[in-house]
Design a protein around this motif. Structure first.
Motif, short mmCIF file in Angstrom:
data_model
loop_
_atom_site.label_atom_id
_atom_site.label_comp_id
_atom_site.label_asym_id
_atom_site.label_seq_id
_atom_site.Cartn_x
_atom_site.Cartn_y
_atom_site.Cartn_z
N THR A 267 -19.51 28.86 -11.34
CA THR A 267 -20.34 27.70 -11.69
C THR A 267 -19.74 26.33 -11.39
O THR A 267 -20.47 25.35 -11.32
CB THR A 267 -20.66 27.72 -13.19
OG1 THR A 267 -19.44 27.62 -13.92
CG2 THR A 267 -21.43 28.97 -13.57
N GLY A 268 -18.43 26.26 -11.30
CA GLY A 268 -17.79 24.97 -11.11
C GLY A 268 -17.51 24.22 -12.40
O GLY A 268 -16.98 23.10 -12.37
N TYR A 269 -17.84 24.81 -13.54
CA TYR A 269 -17.51 24.17 -14.81
C TYR A 269 -15.99 24.15 -14.99
O TYR A 269 -15.30 25.08 -14.57
CB TYR A 269 -18.12 24.93 -16.00
CG TYR A 269 -19.59 24.74 -16.19
CD1 TYR A 269 -20.11 23.52 -16.63
CD2 TYR A 269 -20.49 25.78 -15.96
CE1 TYR A 269 -21.47 23.35 -16.81
CE2 TYR A 269 -21.85 25.62 -16.14
CZ TYR A 269 -22.34 24.39 -16.56
OH TYR A 269 -23.69 24.22 -16.74
N SER A 270 -15.49 23.11 -15.66
CA SER A 270 -14.09 23.11 -16.09
C SER A 270 -14.03 23.92 -17.39
O SER A 270 -15.08 24.24 -17.97
CB SER A 270 -13.61 21.68 -16.36
OG SER A 270 -14.29 21.15 -17.49
N ALA B 45 -24.95 23.48 -13.61
CA ALA B 45 -23.60 23.83 -13.11
C ALA B 45 -23.14 22.80 -12.09
O ALA B 45 -23.90 22.43 -11.18
CB ALA B 45 -23.62 25.22 -12.48
N PRO B 46 -21.92 22.31 -12.24
CA PRO B 46 -21.42 21.27 -11.34
C PRO B 46 -21.41 21.67 -9.86
O PRO B 46 -21.75 20.89 -9.01
CB PRO B 46 -19.99 21.02 -11.82
CG PRO B 46 -19.96 21.51 -13.22
CD PRO B 46 -20.96 22.63 -13.29
N GLN B 47 -21.03 22.91 -9.57
CA GLN B 47 -20.90 23.34 -8.18
C GLN B 47 -20.99 24.86 -8.11
O GLN B 47 -19.99 25.54 -8.27
CB GLN B 47 -19.55 22.87 -7.62
CG GLN B 47 -19.26 23.29 -6.20
CD GLN B 47 -19.97 22.43 -5.18
OE1 GLN B 47 -20.09 21.24 -5.36
NE2 GLN B 47 -20.46 23.05 -4.13
N LEU B 48 -22.19 25.40 -7.90
CA LEU B 48 -22.31 26.84 -7.75
C LEU B 48 -21.52 27.24 -6.50
O LEU B 48 -21.66 26.63 -5.44
CB LEU B 48 -23.77 27.27 -7.64
CG LEU B 48 -24.59 27.12 -8.92
CD1 LEU B 48 -26.06 27.39 -8.64
CD2 LEU B 48 -24.07 28.04 -10.00
#
Length: 108
Positions: free
Chosen positions: A32-35, A56-59
């Motif tokens: 997902t790109g989550y921290s 999601a920040p960056q799939l």
């Protein structure tokens, strides 16, 4: 359905097979790109799966490399986008529980 309601099941499945919560979190972050902090915030907010994936920040673009069957359905053939993302995550957690190396799970 909230991600937080399913998350403990992901962790339990992994731990039952000798894997860790940290590995489950790493898989979710990769997908997902989550921290770690934003992942924990999403869990705390009881975010539903649709919002979780939409925000999601960056799939990860490599998620299209995830192939196989989960719940009797080929993940690559699922047409509904949110359901496909959920099944990608399910497939990755399955691979973790089956003892697959993290490098292979994360398609490195």
């Amino acid at each position: 359905m909230s991600v937080a309601s399913v998350y403990p099941h992901y962790v339990a499945k992994a731990e039952k097979k000798g894997r860790t919560k940290a590995e489950v979190d790493e898989i979710i972050r990769w997908l997902t790109g989550y921290s770690q902090e934003t992942l924990e915030a999403q869990l705390e907010k009881q975010t539903d799966f649709e919002t979780f994936f939409a925000d999601a920040p960056q799939l990860n673009s490599s998620r299209s490399l995830i192939k196989g069957v989960i719940c009797g359905v080929r993940v690559e053939d699922i047409e509904e986008p949110t359901m496909q993302e959920i099944r990608y995550l399910d497939k990755l957690i399955d691979e973790l529980a089956r003892g697959k190396a993290m490098a292979k799970i994360l398609r490195e």
